[in-house]
Design a protein around this motif. Structure first.
Motif, PDB file in Angstrom:
ATOM      1  N   LEU A   1      49.058  42.870  85.501  1.00 46.36           N
ATOM      2  CA  LEU A   1      47.950  43.827  85.424  1.00 46.36           C
ATOM      3  C   LEU A   1      48.383  45.200  84.928  1.00 46.36           C
ATOM      4  CD1 LEU A   1      45.877  42.953  88.622  1.00 46.36           C
ATOM      5  CD2 LEU A   1      45.362  42.388  86.247  1.00 46.36           C
ATOM      6  N   SER A   2      49.696  45.393  84.733  1.00 45.30           N
ATOM      7  CA  SER A   2      50.190  46.685  84.268  1.00 45.30           C
ATOM      8  C   SER A   2      50.846  46.628  82.900  1.00 45.30           C
ATOM      9  CB  SER A   2      51.202  47.245  85.273  1.00 45.30           C
ATOM     10  OG  SER A   2      52.395  46.462  85.284  1.00 45.30           O
ATOM     11  N   GLY A   3      51.369  45.458  82.503  1.00 45.38           N
ATOM     12  CA  GLY A   3      52.143  45.372  81.274  1.00 45.38           C
ATOM     13  C   GLY A   3      53.482  46.061  81.404  1.00 45.38           C
ATOM     14  N   ASN A   4      53.997  46.132  82.653  1.00 50.91           N
ATOM     15  CA  ASN A   4      55.246  46.851  82.880  1.00 50.91           C
ATOM     16  C   ASN A   4      56.108  46.127  83.912  1.00 50.91           C
ATOM     17  OD1 ASN A   4      57.100  49.097  82.653  1.00 50.91           O
ATOM     18  ND2 ASN A   4      55.311  50.331  82.090  1.00 50.91           N
ATOM     19  N   TYR A   5      57.325  46.656  84.098  1.00 49.79           N
ATOM     20  CA  TYR A   5      58.274  46.060  85.029  1.00 49.79           C
ATOM     21  C   TYR A   5      57.790  46.216  86.476  1.00 49.79           C
ATOM     22  CZ  TYR A   5      61.496  45.718  81.099  1.00 49.79           C
ATOM     23  OH  TYR A   5      62.075  45.388  79.907  1.00 49.79           O
ATOM     24  N   ASN A   6      58.253  45.315  87.336  1.00 53.50           N
ATOM     25  CA  ASN A   6      57.736  45.290  88.703  1.00 53.50           C
ATOM     26  C   ASN A   6      58.012  46.576  89.476  1.00 53.50           C
ATOM     27  OD1 ASN A   6      60.489  44.249  88.604  1.00 53.50           O
ATOM     28  ND2 ASN A   6      60.290  43.684  90.748  1.00 53.50           N
ATOM     29  N   HIS A   7      59.181  47.192  89.278  1.00 53.76           N
ATOM     30  CA  HIS A   7      59.457  48.449  89.978  1.00 53.76           C
ATOM     31  C   HIS A   7      58.568  49.576  89.460  1.00 53.76           C
ATOM     32  CE1 HIS A   7      63.051  46.158  91.045  1.00 53.76           C
ATOM     33  NE2 HIS A   7      63.221  47.018  92.044  1.00 53.76           N
ATOM     34  N   VAL A   8      58.328  49.609  88.169  1.00 53.35           N
ATOM     35  CA  VAL A   8      57.443  50.616  87.602  1.00 53.35           C
ATOM     36  C   VAL A   8      56.035  50.443  88.163  1.00 53.35           C
ATOM     37  CG1 VAL A   8      56.396  51.502  85.471  1.00 53.35           C
ATOM     38  CG2 VAL A   8      58.810  50.830  85.501  1.00 53.35           C
ATOM     39  N   ALA A   9      55.617  49.175  88.315  1.00 53.38           N
ATOM     40  CA  ALA A   9      54.271  48.870  88.809  1.00 53.38           C
ATOM     41  C   ALA A   9      54.137  49.008  90.315  1.00 53.38           C
ATOM     42  CB  ALA A   9      53.871  47.464  88.382  1.00 53.38           C
ATOM     43  N   GLY A  10      55.262  49.247  91.030  1.00 53.92           N
ATOM     44  CA  GLY A  10      55.195  49.460  92.470  1.00 53.92           C
ATOM     45  C   GLY A  10      55.551  48.274  93.331  1.00 53.92           C
ATOM     46  N   MET A  11      55.953  47.145  92.703  1.00 52.37           N
ATOM     47  CA  MET A  11      56.203  45.931  93.462  1.00 52.37           C
ATOM     48  C   MET A  11      57.663  45.498  93.300  1.00 52.37           C
ATOM     49  SD  MET A  11      54.374  44.137  95.556  1.00 52.37           S
ATOM     50  CE  MET A  11      52.729  44.654  95.076  1.00 52.37           C
ATOM     51  N   GLY A  12      58.585  46.412  93.701  1.00 48.90           N
ATOM     52  CA  GLY A  12      60.001  46.083  93.633  1.00 48.90           C
ATOM     53  C   GLY A  12      60.362  44.935  94.553  1.00 48.90           C
TER      54      GLY A  12
ATOM     55  N   GLU B   1      56.548  50.494  96.659  1.00 57.18           N
ATOM     56  CA  GLU B   1      55.346  50.907  97.387  1.00 57.18           C
ATOM     57  C   GLU B   1      54.574  49.737  97.979  1.00 57.18           C
ATOM     58  OE1 GLU B   1      55.813  54.091  94.073  1.00 57.18           O
ATOM     59  OE2 GLU B   1      56.145  51.929  94.302  1.00 57.18           O
ATOM     60  N   GLY B   2      54.703  48.552  97.390  1.00 56.22           N
ATOM     61  CA  GLY B   2      53.968  47.399  97.879  1.00 56.22           C
ATOM     62  C   GLY B   2      52.521  47.367  97.419  1.00 56.22           C
ATOM     63  N   HIS B   3      52.181  48.173  96.438  1.00 62.14           N
ATOM     64  CA  HIS B   3      50.855  48.176  95.821  1.00 62.14           C
ATOM     65  C   HIS B   3      50.997  48.770  94.422  1.00 62.14           C
ATOM     66  CE1 HIS B   3      50.668  52.539  96.497  1.00 62.14           C
ATOM     67  NE2 HIS B   3      51.061  52.298  97.748  1.00 62.14           N
ATOM     68  N   LEU B   4      49.970  48.667  93.606  1.00 60.67           N
ATOM     69  CA  LEU B   4      50.040  49.199  92.254  1.00 60.67           C
ATOM     70  C   LEU B   4      50.276  50.704  92.293  1.00 60.67           C
ATOM     71  CD1 LEU B   4      47.177  47.230  90.457  1.00 60.67           C
ATOM     72  CD2 LEU B   4      49.639  46.795  90.370  1.00 60.67           C
TER      73      LEU B   4
END
Length: 553
Positions: A90-101, A113-116
């Motif tokens: 849903l972001s087109g980006n890496y998981n850490h950038v998107a908040g889901m490390g 963060e555990g969320h977008l």
């Protein structure tokens, strides 16, 4: 004189109306009549080797037809877990950038963060700027707070389960901290319809959303985030009974059969071989007849869930065709990760709750009160010919089926074996909608997209969008991977330590059995430097929680 005056008046009025119409149409990136609809269908824990068009043995005629009308991607890569993939998708980006490390790990640390996060723009928010209606049904798994709800992330209409999994027939919870599964519709608490089956209900709901605005001719982005075939394995008997007896030879035999059937379908190379089984898999021949009977039923139920999923994909496609929407709809079908090996019914944390509220007896398998998973043994057959399964950064944990068909797909019945990732979907949708990705959003700077549009493949027949210099990397719970061309850096060993990193040449073999770190020290150092650069740029923190410890899917 009066007639002449009126004539001039109507001419001027008509001219002004035409000019207004022209200005209005030019003010939008794409006029609604021309912008394509987008239907994104995500199966939950569907294995790489399941679908008929990929060489699988489960009956999937609707998806097989989509494959004939479009393109199958044999090297589509996701993240190793559900929520992580969804954040990247849903972001087109890496998981850490998107908040889901790390899945389900909620912290104040950027990247975890555990969320977008606010470092990205969710697809539906940006598509709304192009005049799109936005709908989603099914699994959200991207935060439990009200501000994390899909209703606050750009979805105009939504009916979702907020957790990582759910009972397929009721709101009976499957996690100790949620004895009743939380559902919301348009951001408000919702109840599960009594007796409804998940995939059937989500399909009904999504069709109702699309139909509610169909007459205004605006394009839509519809995200069907099905919870099938995610555990617990539950489905009506009419779907699984056709598979009764099909898996009586066991998971090791099925794994070998699928290796050959995938070769025959052209999905994997003819020289592909099977990697070693995960050491936790119990040999089929060591099981008692009663244990074998129960194991075979697990796979029958799983196949029945995939069968039902395919039926509902067919319902969506039929609806689009009946309403004249199909010709202008791009359809993307994917799974979110490798085959699922978890079996929480017997785990130390989840087990007591599940055993108190569910049964795993053979007689009741597949029903609303039954909690069954098919475990690592069948997951190994699902990821044939790749190493391991969901949760691992091996190919088996991160490679999934993808089919793209419909509007703007000019290639038909093709197999693309070039490396693509889940991050490539968002740029594809934006290019279709004629949208530029902004540098800031709602007053805050956002990171640029990390993927590339797939349109050169879909429309021009190009072989690749990522050249040998492109780097794709990921960290989750201390397991890491980095891909650069044919080379792959890998760590699946705990505790996390660079000395445990391995190097594979995937052009020689896909099974990740021959670590060439010592043979190619310069290439290893090159990828190690790429890893250090990547991990610093996205904010990877190590050490992370011990692999798989106490975390939900």
């Amino acid at each position: 004189m009066k007639r002449q005056y009126l004539s001039h008046f109507y001419s001027a009025t008509t001219l002004l109306a035409l000019l207004s119409l022209l200005i209005f149409s030019c003010s939008k990136p794409n006029s609604p009549e021309k912008a394509p609809n987008i239907l994104l269908i995500v199966a939950d824990d569907l294995a790489y080797a399941d679908l008929g068009s990929f060489g699988g043995d489960i009956e999937t005629p609707s998806l097989d037809q989509l494959a004939k009308e479009g393109i199958r991607f044999s090297q589509y890569h996701t993240a190793p877990f559900c929520a992580v993939t969804r954040a990247m998708m849903l972001s087109g980006n890496y998981n850490h950038v998107a908040g889901m490390g790390s899945q389900d790990l909620v912290t104040g640390v950027p990247g975890y963060e555990g969320h977008l996060s606010e470092r990205i723009i969710p697809i539906p928010e940006l598509l709304q700027q192009a005049g799109y209606h936005t709908y989603t049904v099914g699994k959200w798994h991207l935060g439990l707070r009200p501000e994390d709800n899909p209703h606050r992330k750009g979805f105009e209409k939504s009916f979702v389960t907020l957790e990582g999994g759910a009972n397929h027939y009721s709101s009976r919870g499957i996690f100790p901290d949620a004895p009743e599964s939380p559902y919301t519709e348009n951001g408000q608490k919702a109840n599960w319809p009594e007796g409804a089956y998940s995939t059937d209900f989500y399909t009904d709901k999504l069709i109702s959303y699309i139909e509610s605005n169909r007459e205004d001719k605006q394009p839509f982005f519809a995200f069907a985030a099905y919870t099938s075939p995610h555990w617990p394995l539950q489905v009506d008997e009419k779907y699984w009974e056709k598979y009764e007896g099909r898996y009586d030879e066991g998971y090791e035999v099925l794994r070998k059969k699928r290796l050959e059937s995938l070769k025959k379908a052209g999905i994997i190379p003819s020289n592909a071989s099977l990697p070693d089984l995960h050491p936790i898999v119990t040999p089929w021949d060591s099981l008692s007849p009663e244990e074998q009977q129960k194991e075979a039923r697990k796979m029958e139920l799983y196949a029945g869930m995939v069968d039902n999923l395919d039926f509902n994909v067919g319902r969506l496609v039929s609806y689009l065709k009946e309403k004249g929407l199909y010709e202008n709809t791009l359809i993307v079908f994917v799974s979110d990760n490798g085959a699922a090996a978890e079996d929480f019914y017997y785990s130390s944390y989840f087990g007591p709750f599940l055993q108190e509220n569910y049964t795993d007896t053979y007689e009741e398998m597949g029903q609303e009160n039954s909690f069954i998973s098919y475990g690592p043994q069948w997951a190994e057959a699902g990821t044939s010919p790749y190493r391991y399964f969901k949760g691992y950064t091996t190919e088996g944990g991160m490679i999934a089926p993808m089919i793209i068909a419909g509007s703007h797909v000019l290639q038909t019945n093709q197999i693309v074996d070039q490396f693509v990732t889940v991050m490539d979907l968002a740029p594809t949708f934006y290019q279709l909608a004629d949208l530029e990705y902004p540098a800031d959003w709602k007053g805050k700077e956002v990171k640029p997209l990390a993927g590339k549009s797939l349109l050169p493949i879909l429309q021009e027949g190009k072989n690749e969008i990522h050249d040998s210099t492109y780097v794709f990397a990921l960290e989750h719970r201390g397991r890491i991977m980095l891909r650069k061309g044919k080379w792959k850096l890998l760590n699946i060993t705990a505790p996390y330590s660079e000395e445990n990193f391995e190097l594979y040449d995937l052009s020689v073999s896909l099974d990740e059995q021959n670590n060439v770190k010592e043979r190619y020290p310069e290439k290893y150092e090159e990828l190690l430097q790429e890893w250090n650069t990547y991990s610093k740029s996205v904010g990877v923190r190590t050490p992370t929680p011990r692999l798989g410890e106490g975390l939900k899917d």
